[in-house]
Design an enzyme around this catalytic site. Sequence first.
Site, mmCIF file in Angstrom:
data_model
loop_
_atom_site.group_PDB
_atom_site.id
_atom_site.type_symbol
_atom_site.label_atom_id
_atom_site.label_comp_id
_atom_site.label_asym_id
_atom_site.label_seq_id
_atom_site.Cartn_x
_atom_site.Cartn_y
_atom_site.Cartn_z
ATOM 1 N N GLY A 44 23.325 41.415 30.794
ATOM 2 C CA GLY A 44 22.758 40.128 30.393
ATOM 3 C C GLY A 44 23.776 39.187 29.801
ATOM 4 O O GLY A 44 23.529 37.988 29.686
ATOM 5 N N GLY A 45 24.936 39.731 29.406
ATOM 6 C CA GLY A 45 26.015 38.896 28.896
ATOM 7 C C GLY A 45 25.671 38.146 27.627
ATOM 8 O O GLY A 45 24.739 38.493 26.904
ATOM 9 N N LYS A 56 16.785 30.667 21.406
ATOM 10 C CA LYS A 56 15.480 30.051 21.655
ATOM 11 C C LYS A 56 14.375 30.787 20.903
ATOM 12 O O LYS A 56 13.396 30.164 20.470
ATOM 13 C CB LYS A 56 15.183 30.016 23.155
ATOM 14 C CG LYS A 56 16.236 29.304 23.992
ATOM 15 C CD LYS A 56 16.659 27.979 23.384
ATOM 16 C CE LYS A 56 17.891 27.407 24.044
ATOM 17 N NZ LYS A 56 19.165 27.982 23.617
ATOM 18 N N GLY A 183 30.768 20.531 14.462
ATOM 19 C CA GLY A 183 30.438 20.290 15.865
ATOM 20 C C GLY A 183 28.973 19.961 16.024
ATOM 21 O O GLY A 183 28.114 20.804 15.732
ATOM 22 N N GLY A 184 28.687 18.740 16.462
ATOM 23 C CA GLY A 184 27.308 18.303 16.635
ATOM 24 C C GLY A 184 26.864 18.277 18.077
ATOM 25 O O GLY A 184 26.053 17.440 18.469
ATOM 26 N N ILE A 187 24.903 23.369 20.711
ATOM 27 C CA ILE A 187 24.799 24.613 19.946
ATOM 28 C C ILE A 187 24.681 24.309 18.456
ATOM 29 O O ILE A 187 23.833 24.873 17.749
ATOM 30 C CB ILE A 187 26.006 25.532 20.223
ATOM 31 C CG1 ILE A 187 26.037 25.948 21.691
ATOM 32 C CG2 ILE A 187 25.953 26.769 19.331
ATOM 33 C CD1 ILE A 187 27.265 26.769 22.073
ATOM 34 N N ARG A 274 33.477 26.144 23.998
ATOM 35 C CA ARG A 274 33.712 27.510 24.432
ATOM 36 C C ARG A 274 34.940 27.563 25.342
ATOM 37 O O ARG A 274 35.280 26.589 26.006
ATOM 38 C CB ARG A 274 32.470 28.069 25.155
ATOM 39 C CG ARG A 274 31.233 28.095 24.261
ATOM 40 C CD ARG A 274 30.036 28.714 24.961
ATOM 41 N NE ARG A 274 30.243 30.118 25.242
ATOM 42 C CZ ARG A 274 30.028 31.107 24.368
ATOM 43 N NH1 ARG A 274 29.617 30.829 23.142
ATOM 44 N NH2 ARG A 274 30.225 32.362 24.719
ATOM 45 N N HIS A 446 -4.962 16.229 34.041
ATOM 46 C CA HIS A 446 -5.218 15.494 32.792
ATOM 47 C C HIS A 446 -6.054 16.357 31.857
ATOM 48 O O HIS A 446 -6.992 17.008 32.306
ATOM 49 C CB HIS A 446 -5.961 14.196 33.098
ATOM 50 C CG HIS A 446 -6.346 13.430 31.864
ATOM 51 N ND1 HIS A 446 -5.446 12.675 31.150
ATOM 52 C CD2 HIS A 446 -7.539 13.335 31.219
ATOM 53 C CE1 HIS A 446 -6.062 12.129 30.119
ATOM 54 N NE2 HIS A 446 -7.337 12.518 30.145
#
Length: 469
Positions: A44-45, A56, A183-184, A187, A274, A446
């Site tokens: 799955g890495g 998530k 870092g925005g 991630i 990355r 709907h």
Amino acid sequence: MVVGEFTTEVDVLVIGAGPGGYVAAIRAAQLGKTVAVVEKAELGGVCLNVGCIPSKAMIHAAHTYEHTQHTESMGITMENVKVDFAKVQEWKSGIVKQLTGGVGSLFKGHKIQVIPGEALFVSENEVRVFHGYDVNRYRFQHCIIATGSRPIELPAFPFGKRVMSSTEALSMTELPKSLVVIGGGYIGIELGTVFAKFGTKVTILEGSDQILPGFEPDMPRLVERKLKKLDVTIHTKALAQGMEETENGVIVTAEVKGEQQKIEAEYVLVTVGRRPNTDELGIRDIGMNMTDRGLIVVDKQGRTSIPNVYAIGDIVAGPALAHKASYEGKVAAEAIAGHPAEVDYKAIPAVVFCDPEIASVGINEKEAKEKGIDYIVGRFPFAANGRALSVNAGEGYVKLIAEKETNLVLGAQIVGPEASNIIAEIGLAIEMGATLEDIELTIHAHPTLGEVTMEAAELALGRPIHVMK
């Protein structure tokens, strides 16, 4: 050290079992090839184990907790809602285990051999695999390299006790009281939102003039507004310069819009991008063409400068996205089997699971202008959608971009509830060459959030129903 002879010869050797590698392996096996996969960690890495899936899960848990704090308007009062963060992590790990186990079952069903260890090329059709003290050789007719990427480490912020990458942040057993996110990008924003919703005081340092650079400015503005409601401090045009460890945390020094600032926190999370995992494969030694950034040069079928070796995912040009890697894995496997498959990046969706979610596919207005396209736009607000209001999610919009003369759908940007799911319909529209009329004439159930896409098409055509033109 024990050195083995050729343990096996296979049609296709896949190096890496992430969302690119395991998909490529399965497709190659479906096409009648004998397949083996080399993986140094877990099936799955990064995506399944320490990236997409666990993040998530954490995002959903954080959103659920935050939701319990804001139900009074619906007449629901909740008291003494608490977070057992260790239990959250246990729940997240259970999801990861289920999915990685699923990959293992699929491999077994397709008779794919799993080889634990790290691969090193010794020729154009042979690798050594190192696993502990054992070294074995594997010969292949074709190889697919799918080794993915790893977080970039900043020299001034080496990973350690107080400085984390996304991997360590997703494995914390206790919630930090305070956190500086360097870092925005997607991630940093996703994980920063998770911790902020759980009560951590979060400060975000982003070097560009907006968070989530790369998206149209209107999109991150709604995300920034929500982050500020969560008491997140956001500094743009900010350069993190260094840090000093204290007894209980760190002091980060940063230049913010030309002025020096010191920010105290328990931990630092570095999310500045990355780096491709290509530096320990020995591929330069066998003459494979690479870029200065360490990316492997490939053609439209994923073929490298060595004709029987392919490369996919984060180690080739393009966005480092799991779904891109999976797509390329299928193309490479089919090319190996002799099929006329090749990549066509007509519509790669980009999604950020922030709050509200944002998603984009195809081209945006800026790109349309740069290409000299005469275009029209339909931007419909979620505030005019009954389903969105009934779930307290009326912020945001769906914006469609189409060619003016033909009404051909060219792109879309979404900010709002379930943007990650809604974007799929528009991606399909672009892939199949659909027009605004095709979307308008498709009957959408709907009340659903998906109706906003239809309404945006109607608005672009000049005949909206639920807003004034």
